[in-house]
Scaffold this motif. Structure first.
Motif, PDB file in Angstrom:
ATOM      1  N   ASN A  98      63.580 -28.077  12.408  1.00  0.00           N
ATOM      2  CA  ASN A  98      63.119 -28.509  13.583  1.00  0.00           C
ATOM      3  C   ASN A  98      62.197 -27.910  14.589  1.00  0.00           C
ATOM      4  O   ASN A  98      61.972 -28.330  15.826  1.00  0.00           O
ATOM      5  CB  ASN A  98      64.468 -29.169  14.421  1.00  0.00           C
ATOM      6  CG  ASN A  98      65.328 -29.905  13.557  1.00  0.00           C
ATOM      7  OD1 ASN A  98      64.836 -31.032  13.091  1.00  0.00           O
ATOM      8  ND2 ASN A  98      66.724 -29.668  13.528  1.00  0.00           N
ATOM      9  N   GLU A  99      61.929 -27.114  14.194  1.00  0.00           N
ATOM     10  CA  GLU A  99      60.678 -26.288  14.999  1.00  0.00           C
ATOM     11  C   GLU A  99      59.253 -26.813  14.594  1.00  0.00           C
ATOM     12  O   GLU A  99      58.957 -27.066  13.282  1.00  0.00           O
ATOM     13  CB  GLU A  99      60.779 -24.847  14.925  1.00  0.00           C
ATOM     14  CG  GLU A  99      61.736 -24.084  15.519  1.00  0.00           C
ATOM     15  CD  GLU A  99      61.725 -22.685  15.561  1.00  0.00           C
ATOM     16  OE1 GLU A  99      60.915 -22.171  14.961  1.00  0.00           O
ATOM     17  OE2 GLU A  99      62.936 -22.026  16.040  1.00  0.00           O
ATOM     18  N   THR A 100      58.420 -26.650  15.257  1.00  0.00           N
ATOM     19  CA  THR A 100      56.799 -27.089  14.909  1.00  0.00           C
ATOM     20  C   THR A 100      56.029 -25.878  15.002  1.00  0.00           C
ATOM     21  O   THR A 100      56.104 -24.982  16.095  1.00  0.00           O
ATOM     22  CB  THR A 100      56.319 -28.408  16.014  1.00  0.00           C
ATOM     23  OG1 THR A 100      56.416 -27.857  17.393  1.00  0.00           O
ATOM     24  CG2 THR A 100      57.094 -29.536  15.952  1.00  0.00           C
ATOM     25  N   THR A 130      51.491 -25.419  15.135  1.00  0.00           N
ATOM     26  CA  THR A 130      50.133 -26.027  15.390  1.00  0.00           C
ATOM     27  C   THR A 130      49.121 -25.549  14.756  1.00  0.00           C
ATOM     28  O   THR A 130      48.949 -24.292  15.084  1.00  0.00           O
ATOM     29  CB  THR A 130      49.916 -26.358  16.771  1.00  0.00           C
ATOM     30  OG1 THR A 130      51.153 -26.893  17.556  1.00  0.00           O
ATOM     31  CG2 THR A 130      48.656 -27.236  17.055  1.00  0.00           C
ATOM     32  N   VAL A 167      49.875 -30.822  13.950  1.00  0.00           N
ATOM     33  CA  VAL A 167      51.188 -30.386  14.226  1.00  0.00           C
ATOM     34  C   VAL A 167      52.118 -30.533  13.128  1.00  0.00           C
ATOM     35  O   VAL A 167      52.026 -31.674  12.551  1.00  0.00           O
ATOM     36  CB  VAL A 167      51.877 -30.998  15.395  1.00  0.00           C
ATOM     37  CG1 VAL A 167      53.285 -30.485  15.750  1.00  0.00           C
ATOM     38  CG2 VAL A 167      50.944 -30.733  16.624  1.00  0.00           C
ATOM     39  N   LYS A 193      56.056 -30.162  11.417  1.00  0.00           N
ATOM     40  CA  LYS A 193      57.422 -30.225  11.911  1.00  0.00           C
ATOM     41  C   LYS A 193      57.983 -29.649  10.714  1.00  0.00           C
ATOM     42  O   LYS A 193      58.159 -30.434   9.517  1.00  0.00           O
ATOM     43  CB  LYS A 193      57.887 -31.278  12.654  1.00  0.00           C
ATOM     44  CG  LYS A 193      59.430 -31.061  12.973  1.00  0.00           C
ATOM     45  CD  LYS A 193      59.946 -32.266  13.519  1.00  0.00           C
ATOM     46  CE  LYS A 193      61.485 -32.142  13.938  1.00  0.00           C
ATOM     47  NZ  LYS A 193      62.055 -33.413  14.735  1.00  0.00           N
ATOM     48  N   PHE A 228      58.588 -30.790   5.214  1.00  0.00           N
ATOM     49  CA  PHE A 228      57.826 -30.881   6.506  1.00  0.00           C
ATOM     50  C   PHE A 228      57.169 -32.168   6.758  1.00  0.00           C
ATOM     51  O   PHE A 228      56.938 -32.788   5.963  1.00  0.00           O
ATOM     52  CB  PHE A 228      56.966 -29.630   6.615  1.00  0.00           C
ATOM     53  CG  PHE A 228      55.853 -29.739   5.842  1.00  0.00           C
ATOM     54  CD1 PHE A 228      54.453 -30.448   5.851  1.00  0.00           C
ATOM     55  CD2 PHE A 228      55.731 -29.245   4.270  1.00  0.00           C
ATOM     56  CE1 PHE A 228      53.495 -30.491   4.973  1.00  0.00           C
ATOM     57  CE2 PHE A 228      54.837 -29.324   3.583  1.00  0.00           C
ATOM     58  CZ  PHE A 228      53.787 -29.682   3.818  1.00  0.00           C
ATOM     59  N   TRP A 287      54.245 -34.139   8.638  1.00  0.00           N
ATOM     60  CA  TRP A 287      52.743 -33.996   9.186  1.00  0.00           C
ATOM     61  C   TRP A 287      52.136 -35.427   9.209  1.00  0.00           C
ATOM     62  O   TRP A 287      52.166 -36.309   8.290  1.00  0.00           O
ATOM     63  CB  TRP A 287      51.986 -33.076   8.020  1.00  0.00           C
ATOM     64  CG  TRP A 287      50.541 -32.769   8.557  1.00  0.00           C
ATOM     65  CD1 TRP A 287      49.912 -32.106   9.637  1.00  0.00           C
ATOM     66  CD2 TRP A 287      49.523 -33.414   7.915  1.00  0.00           C
ATOM     67  NE1 TRP A 287      48.779 -32.124   9.652  1.00  0.00           N
ATOM     68  CE2 TRP A 287      48.147 -32.961   8.572  1.00  0.00           C
ATOM     69  CE3 TRP A 287      49.275 -34.063   6.597  1.00  0.00           C
ATOM     70  CZ2 TRP A 287      46.831 -33.561   7.915  1.00  0.00           C
ATOM     71  CZ3 TRP A 287      48.028 -34.711   6.224  1.00  0.00           C
ATOM     72  CH2 TRP A 287      46.790 -34.101   6.916  1.00  0.00           C
TER      73      TRP A 287
END
Length: 102
Positions: A20-22, A24, A29, A31, A51, A53
């Protein structure tokens, strides 16, 4: 089955990112949705990495040394790009059994 290649440097960073973290990058971005151990071997832990994207989800796997004596990092032996498979989320139900309190 849809496939897309992603730069190994991006995937290495995602491997160290919590769910749940992103993160960049110039490409956009990313996730992390799933980053969990799915198997083990004598020397390695094998992870499933999913992930998001640009509104799509992708899956790949990587391995990490199972102990401090195995110096194996995520995607250490991969080429400059890694092939990832496009996936879609699917909700399933699961029955679990919990203790009964008296």
């Amino acid at each position: 089955m849809n496939k897309k290649n992603f730069a190994t440097d991006i995937l290495k960073e995602l491997a160290w990112t919590s769910e749940n973290e992103t993160v960049t990058f110039d490409e956009g971005v990313f996730k992390v949705v799933v980053n969990e151990i799915v198997d083990t071997s004598r020397w390695s832990n094998i992870y499933d990495l999913v992930f998001e994207w640009q509104g799509s989800f992708y899956r790949t796997s990587y391995s990490v040394g199972a102990t401090e004596m195995q110096d194996e990092q995520p995607f250490e032996y991969a080429d400059a790009e890694v092939e990832c498979f496009e996936v879609a989320p699917k909700v399933i139900s699961k029955t679990i059994y919990e203790p009964i309190e008296a």
